[in-house]
Design a protein around this motif. Structure first.
Motif, PDB file in Angstrom:
ATOM      1  N   CYS A 122       0.865  -1.171   0.000  1.00  0.00           N
ATOM      2  CA  CYS A 122       0.000   0.000   0.000  1.00  0.00           C
ATOM      3  C   CYS A 122       0.911   1.234   0.000  1.00  0.00           C
ATOM      4  N   VAL A 123       0.339   2.427  -0.034  1.00  0.00           N
ATOM      5  CA  VAL A 123       1.165   3.633  -0.208  1.00  0.00           C
ATOM      6  C   VAL A 123       1.863   4.077   1.075  1.00  0.00           C
ATOM      7  N   GLY A 124       1.412   3.574   2.221  1.00  0.00           N
ATOM      8  CA  GLY A 124       2.113   3.860   3.473  1.00  0.00           C
ATOM      9  C   GLY A 124       2.177   5.341   3.820  1.00  0.00           C
ATOM     10  N   THR A 125       3.232   5.712   4.548  1.00  0.00           N
ATOM     11  CA  THR A 125       3.336   7.064   5.086  1.00  0.00           C
ATOM     12  C   THR A 125       3.534   8.121   4.018  1.00  0.00           C
ATOM     13  N   ASP A 126       3.941   7.748   2.824  1.00  0.00           N
ATOM     14  CA  ASP A 126       4.162   8.744   1.778  1.00  0.00           C
ATOM     15  C   ASP A 126       2.882   9.496   1.435  1.00  0.00           C
ATOM     16  N   HIS A 127       1.743   8.825   1.484  1.00  0.00           N
ATOM     17  CA  HIS A 127       0.503   9.456   1.043  1.00  0.00           C
ATOM     18  C   HIS A 127      -0.674   9.204   1.978  1.00  0.00           C
ATOM     19  N   CYS A 128      -0.677   8.101   2.696  1.00  0.00           N
ATOM     20  CA  CYS A 128      -1.863   7.732   3.473  1.00  0.00           C
ATOM     21  C   CYS A 128      -1.805   8.328   4.876  1.00  0.00           C
ATOM     22  N   ARG A 129      -2.928   8.918   5.310  1.00  0.00           N
ATOM     23  CA  ARG A 129      -2.955   9.540   6.634  1.00  0.00           C
ATOM     24  C   ARG A 129      -2.976   8.504   7.752  1.00  0.00           C
ATOM     25  N   PHE A 130      -3.225   7.225   7.415  1.00  0.00           N
ATOM     26  CA  PHE A 130      -3.205   6.185   8.440  1.00  0.00           C
ATOM     27  C   PHE A 130      -1.877   5.433   8.472  1.00  0.00           C
ATOM     28  N   GLY A 131      -1.025   5.654   7.501  1.00  0.00           N
ATOM     29  CA  GLY A 131       0.212   4.903   7.396  1.00  0.00           C
ATOM     30  C   GLY A 131       1.142   5.140   8.577  1.00  0.00           C
ATOM     31  N   THR A 132       1.759   4.057   9.044  1.00  0.00           N
ATOM     32  CA  THR A 132       2.672   4.166  10.187  1.00  0.00           C
ATOM     33  C   THR A 132       4.140   4.041   9.764  1.00  0.00           C
ATOM     34  N   GLN A 133       4.401   3.386   8.634  1.00  0.00           N
ATOM     35  CA  GLN A 133       5.765   3.207   8.148  1.00  0.00           C
ATOM     36  C   GLN A 133       5.754   3.321   6.613  1.00  0.00           C
ATOM     37  N   ASP A 134       6.953   3.361   6.037  1.00  0.00           N
ATOM     38  CA  ASP A 134       7.092   3.448   4.581  1.00  0.00           C
ATOM     39  C   ASP A 134       6.920   2.047   3.983  1.00  0.00           C
ATOM     40  N   SER A 135       5.675   1.601   3.851  1.00  0.00           N
ATOM     41  CA  SER A 135       5.403   0.245   3.361  1.00  0.00           C
ATOM     42  C   SER A 135       5.858   0.070   1.918  1.00  0.00           C
ATOM     43  N   THR A 136       5.699   1.108   1.101  1.00  0.00           N
ATOM     44  CA  THR A 136       6.116   0.997  -0.296  1.00  0.00           C
ATOM     45  C   THR A 136       7.619   0.834  -0.407  1.00  0.00           C
TER      46      THR A 136
END
Length: 810
Positions: A637-651
Motif C-alpha cells: 500500500c502507499v504507506g506514510t508517503d501518502h496515506c494519513r493512516f500509514g505508520t511506516q514506509d510500506s512501499t
C-alpha cells in the motif's frame, strides 16, 4: 515350453501378455514382432504428448525391463511379411520363427483420403508416435499453419495439441456438427464454440478438393474455391482394420479378421485381438472391449473356458480442455422424451433421452462427473420413474434432496463400473484396498483403474476415501516417484548427508530404478541440488517445467503471458509508455492489471518473446517471474508517503524486499505483501510472508494462503527496523528452500515442521545470520533476468517448441 508368436505390440496384445504372464510365468516362449521400433505404449495418451502435457516416457506401458523380465524376444522395427499356417511359422524381414500358437494384433491403419496432393510431404495421419513427432516438428516452425481434415475425436485432439504449440489451426469437417457420432447437434455446437474461443477455426460441411504445394504441402483447396494456407495437413477421417497378413494367410476375413467367442480365428492355432478383429459382425475402436478381448485371449491360451461378450459402451471423451460424454441411443423418436439442462455461463449441457420408464441415452458436455452413474442406469435398464424429476441432477440428488457426493459414491453397488477403459468395478477396487492398496498408485497397479485415459481418477480417489475414511488422509509418506522408494524428505537428507552434487550421484546413492529419472523427480532434484549447492551445481534447464524453460506463462491457446516486474507495485510514466508501445508493436490482444500490482501482456506469440523482451529490457524492465517457482510479487500500500493512516514506509520496504528476493528459486511460488497499517490494504495477512507496519515497527507473519486454501498468516516475529524485516524474511525463505518438499507452498511446509521449529531457527541470531549468508550466496549466482543478456542466443536455445514434450505444463 510352448512357443507363442505375437504380431503387434499394441495395447490389446500387451494386456493379453500381462494376463498370460500373471498366471503362467515362464511357461511360454514369446516372440513379439512390432513394425514400430518400440514396444507397448498408451496410444490414448498421444494427445497429451502432442500438446506438451506429457512426454513419451510417461505413456510407456511396457518398457525394456518388463520385456526382459518376462523373457520376451522383442523384434521391434521389423515387419512381418508372411504367415505359413501349414509350417506354423511367421516370417519377418530378418528371418523366420516357428509357433505353437499365434496371436495377431495388427490393429488398424488410418484412412487417407486419396485427394490430389495427398502424398505430398507434410500430409500425415495421427496414429502413432512417428506421426506425433512429425506434428511436433512442424509446429516449431514460426508462423506455421495446420489444416486438420476430420472433426472427430482424433482430429480435434490433433487440432487442440497443435494450437497449444502455437500453430494456426483450421479443422475441416464434412458433417453439420463436430463429433456427430458421439454428440448431438447442441453439444457439438458448444464444442465448436469452445474450440473457436481457443483459437481453432472450424469449417463445417467442408468438402476438400485438393492439397497443393511445390514439393511439400502449402495449401488446402475446398470445393467452394476457399484456399487455406497449410504447412501441415493432418488426416483424421477414420481407421480400417489391418487385415492384409490375415488375408494372405487364408484366414476368414470380412470387415476384419473373424473370431469366435474365444477370440480364435478360422485356424484353431491362431488367435486375434484388438482393432483388427470382427466378432459377430462388430469391429472395435474403444479400448474397453479390447481389454475384455485380451482377458479372453489369455484364458484361451491357458486352456481355460472364457467367452468374449460384447457390452453396451459409453464414450467418455476428453478433447484437450473439454469434457464430453455420450452413451446409449440419443436419436430422436416418436416414443421418446428429452430432459435437457443448459447452463451457458458454465458451458454445461446435459441431455437425457427417456423411453417409457427407462433412460436409453445421454449426452453431456462440460460436466461429466456423474457419467458412470448415468451409464449404469442405461446399461441396467433401470426403472427411473420414481426419480424422474431429479434424474438430470445425478446421484447426489436422488430422493429429492442433495446429499454428500462421498455418500453417493459409498452407496454405489459393488458392480458399478468405475473405470470404463479397463472394465474395473467398484467391488474390485474395494477388494484391492482391503488387500493393502491404500493409495491411488497402488490401486492403479493392482486393478488398472485409471491407468489408461485417466478420466476416472477422481472417482477412484473417492472410492479410496469412502473405503478408508480418515485413513486415506493419514497414509504414510509416498515415494518421490516411481523411480525410487525414497520420499522427498529422504532425498533431501541424502543430498545433504552425502554431499551429492549432481543428479547421477543422487540416482546412484538412492538406488534409482530408472537410469535418468523421470518427469516427476528431475524437476525436484534439480531444485534440491540448486538450493543446497548453488556454487557447485549447474541448473539443468531441461529439468524444469515448460513455463520456466520458456520464461513465460503458456496460455491455453498456445500464446504466452509477458509480465515485467514492477518493484513493490510502483511504476513510472516511462515504463508505462514502454509497455504500451510493446502492446501496440506486437498486437497484444489483452493488457491486464494483475492482483499482484503489475501489468500482464496476454496473448503474445512464442516467436515474439525475444523481441518484446528486448524492448522491455531496453526500457529498464526485467522479468516478473510470473512463471517461476520463486518470488512472484511484493504487494504494497502507499504507506506514510501518502496515506494519513500509514505508520511506516510500506512501499519503500516492499521495494527493498522485492529487490533482495527477486530471482530466487523456491520449492513453490512465493508471494509477499507489506501493509502500512493494521487496516491491511495490501492483504498481508494471507501471503506466504506478510508484514504489517505498526507504530512500534513491523509485525512479520508467515504461512498464509489465499488460493484453493484460505489461511491467515502466523506471527513469526515483531521487529523494529527495516533491516531486521529483510534479514528475518531472507532467513525464512532460505529455511523454506533448504527443507521443504518440492511443490509445497510455505503454509503446507510450516504445517509439517511446526511454527515452533521455524521460530527456533529464524529467531536464533547465529542461525539466522547463516541462513541469510547462504541465501545471498545463492542470489549472487541466480539473481539475473533470463531475457536481459544475449536475448537472441538464449531464445534460440530455449524457444523451440519441440522441446516442450519432455515436461508437462503446470
Amino acid at each position: 515350453m510352448q512357443k507363442l508368436v505375437v504380431i503387434g505390440a499394441g495395447m490389446a496384445s500387451g494386456r493379453a501378455l500381462e494376463h498370460l504372464f500373471d498366471t503362467q510365468p515362464g511357461e511360454w516362449d514369446v516372440t513379439l514382432f512390432n513394425a514400430e521400433p518400440r514396444g507397448n505404449y498408451n496410444r490414448i495418451m498421444l494427445s497429451p504428448v502432442l500438446s506438451g502435457e506429457k512426454s513419451y516416457a510417461e505413456i510407456v506401458t511396457h518398457d525394456e525391463d518388463w520385456y526382459a523380465a518376462q523373457g520376451v524376444h522383442c523384434r521391434f522395427g521389423e515387419k512381418v511379411v508372411a504367415i505359413d499356417r501349414a509350417a506354423k511359422t511367421v516370417t519377418g524381414e530378418n528371418g523366420t520363427v516357428a509357433y505353437d500358437k499365434l496371436l495377431i494384433a495388427t490393429g488398424s491403419n488410418p484412412f487417407i483420403i486419396p485427394l490430389p496432393g495427398h502424398q505430398l510431404p507434410g500430409v500425415v495421419a495421427y496414429r502413432d508416435l512417428e506421426d506425433t513427432n512429425v506434428m511436433i516438428e512442424a509446429s516449431a516452425i514460426p508462423g506455421a499453419h495446420a489444416v486438420v481434415i476430420g472433426g472427430g475425436l482424433l482430429g480435434l485432439e490433433a487440432a487442440a495439441g497443435l494450437r497449444l504449440r502455437g500453430m494456426e489451426v483450421t479443422v475441416l469437417h464434412i458433417a453439420t456438427h463436430l463429433m456427430e457420432r458421439q454428440l448431438d447437434a447442441a453439444a457439438g455446437f458448444l464444442l465448436q464454440k469452445d474450440l473457436e474461443r481457443r483459437g481453432i477455426n472450424c469449417i463445417l460441411q467442408a468438402n476438400t478438393k485438393q492439397i497443393t504445394g511445390d514439393g511439400k504441402v502449402e495449401a488446402v483447396e475446398l470445393a467452394d474455391g476457399t484456399v487455406l494456407p497449410a504447412s501441415l495437413v493432418v488426416m483424421a477421417v477414420g481407421i480400417r482394420p489391418n487385415v492384409q497378413l490375415a488375408k494372405e494367410a487364408g484366414l476368414a476375413v470380412g470387415k476384419a479378421i473373424h473370431v469366435d467367442d474365444q477370440m480364435v480365428t478360422s485356424d484353431a492355432d491362431i488367435l486375434a485381438v484388438g482393432e483388427c478383429v470382427e466378432h459377430q459382425g462388430a469391429i472395435f475402436g474403444l479400448v474397453a472391449p479390447l481389454y475384455d478381448q485380451a482377458k479372453v485371449v489369455a484364458a484361451t491360451l491357458r486352456g481355460e473356458e472364457a467367452t468374449f461378450v460384447q457390452k453396451q459402451l459409453s464414450t467418455k471423451l476428453k478433447v484437450t480442455g473439454c469434457d464430453l460424454f455420450s452413451a446409449g441411443d440419443f436419436a430422436e423418436g416418436p416414443n421418446r422424451e428429452d430432459i435437457v439442462f443448459r447452463d451457458p455461463a458454465r458451458g454445461v449441457y446435459k441431455r437425457l433421452v427417456i423411453e417409457g420408464e427407462k433412460l436409453v441415452g445421454a449426452v453431456f458436455y462440460g460436466d461429466t462427473a456423474d457419467s458412470n452413474w448415468f451409464f449404469g442406469q442405461i446399461r441396467d435398464g433401470a426403472d427411473i420413474s420414481a426419480n424422474r424429476d431429479t434424474l438430470i441432477f445425478g446421484p447426489a440428488f436422488q430422493g429429492g434432496a442433495p446429499v454428500d457426493p462421498m455418500a453417493a459414491v459409498a452407496a454405489l453397488p459393488p458392480e458399478a463400473e468405475i473405470c470404463g477403459c479397463n472394465g474395473v468395478c467398484k467391488g474390485a477396487i474395494v477388494d484391492a484396498i482391503k488387500g493393502g492398496a491404500v493409495d491411488l498408485g497402488a490401486v492403479r497397479a493392482t486393478t488398472k483403474a485409471s491407468a489408461s485415459c485417466g478420466t476416472c481418477t477422481g472417482l477412484v480417489e473417492q472410492v479410496l476415501a469412502s473405503t478408508l475414511g480418515g485413513a486415506f488422509e493419514r497414509n504414510a509418506p509416498q515415494p518421490m516417484c516411481k523411480c525410487t522408494d525414497l520420499t522427498h524428505e529422504d532425498v533431501r537428507r541424502l543430498i545433504k548427508s552425502q554431499e551429492l552434487k549432481s543428479m547421477p550421484a543422487v540416482w546412484q546413492a538412492g538406488a534409482w530404478k530408472t537410469p535418468d529419472g523421470c518427469h516427476s523427480c528431475r524437476p525436484a532434484l534439480n531444485f534440491y541440488l540448486l538450493a543446497d549447492w548453488p556454487l557447485e551445481y549447474t541448473d539443468d534447464l531441461q529439468s524444469r517445467f515448460i513455463n520456466e524453460r520458456k520464461h513465460a506463462n503458456i496460455q491455453k491457446d498456445g500464446t504466452f503471458s509477458v509480465m515485467p516486474r514492477m518493484w513493490g507495485g510502483i511504476t513510472t510514466p516511462d515504463e508505462l509508455r514502454a509497455i504500451a508501445d510493446a502492446a501496440d508493436k506486437f498486437k497484444v490482444p489483452t493488457v491486464k492489471v494483475t492482483g499482484g500490482q503489475r501489468i500482464d501482456l496476454l496473448g503474445v506469440k512464442g516467436e515474439d518473446l525475444p523481441a518484446i523482451w528486448a524492448d522491455l529490457n531496453a526500457a529498464g524492465m526485467v522479468s516478473g517471474h510470473a512463471y517461476s517457482k520463486g518470488l512472484r510479487t511484493v504487494k504494497t500500500c502507499v504507506g506514510t508517503d501518502h496515506c494519513r493512516f500509514g505508520t511506516q514506509d510500506s512501499t519503500g520496504l516492499g521495494i527493498a524486499l522485492e529487490k533482495a528476493l527477486w530471482g530466487s528459486w523456491t520449492p513453490h511460488k512465493v508471494k509477499l505483501a507489506v501493509s502500512g497499517c493494521p487496516r491491511n490494504c495490501a492483504e498481508a495477512t494471507c501471503k506466504d510472508v506478510g508484514v504489517i507496519c505498526v507504530d512500534s515497527g513491523y509485525q512479520i507473519g508467515v504461512a498464509g494462503a489465499a488460493g484453493m486454501d484460505v489461511k491467515e498468516t502466523e506471527r513469526l516475529a515483531d521487529v523494529k527496523t527495516e533491516e531486521e524485516v529483510l534479514d528475518y524474511t531472507m532467513a525464512f525463505i532460505q529455511l523454506y528452500r533448504e527443507n521443504a518438499k518440492y511443490l509445497d507452498r510455505p503454509y503446507k511446509w510450516v504445517a509439517k515442521v511446526g511454527l515452533d521449529w521455524v521460530k527456533e531457527q529464524v529467531l536464533d541470531a547465529g542461525i539466522r545470520a547463516q541462513l541469510v549468508e547462504r541465501f545471498q550466496i545463492s542470489q549472487s549466482v541466480y539473481q539475473k533476468d533470463p531475457w536481459a543478456e544475449h536475448v537472441k542466443e538464449r531464445a534460440e536455445q530455449y524457444v523451440p517448441v519441440a522441446d516442450l514434450t519432455k515436461f508437462a505444463a503446470e
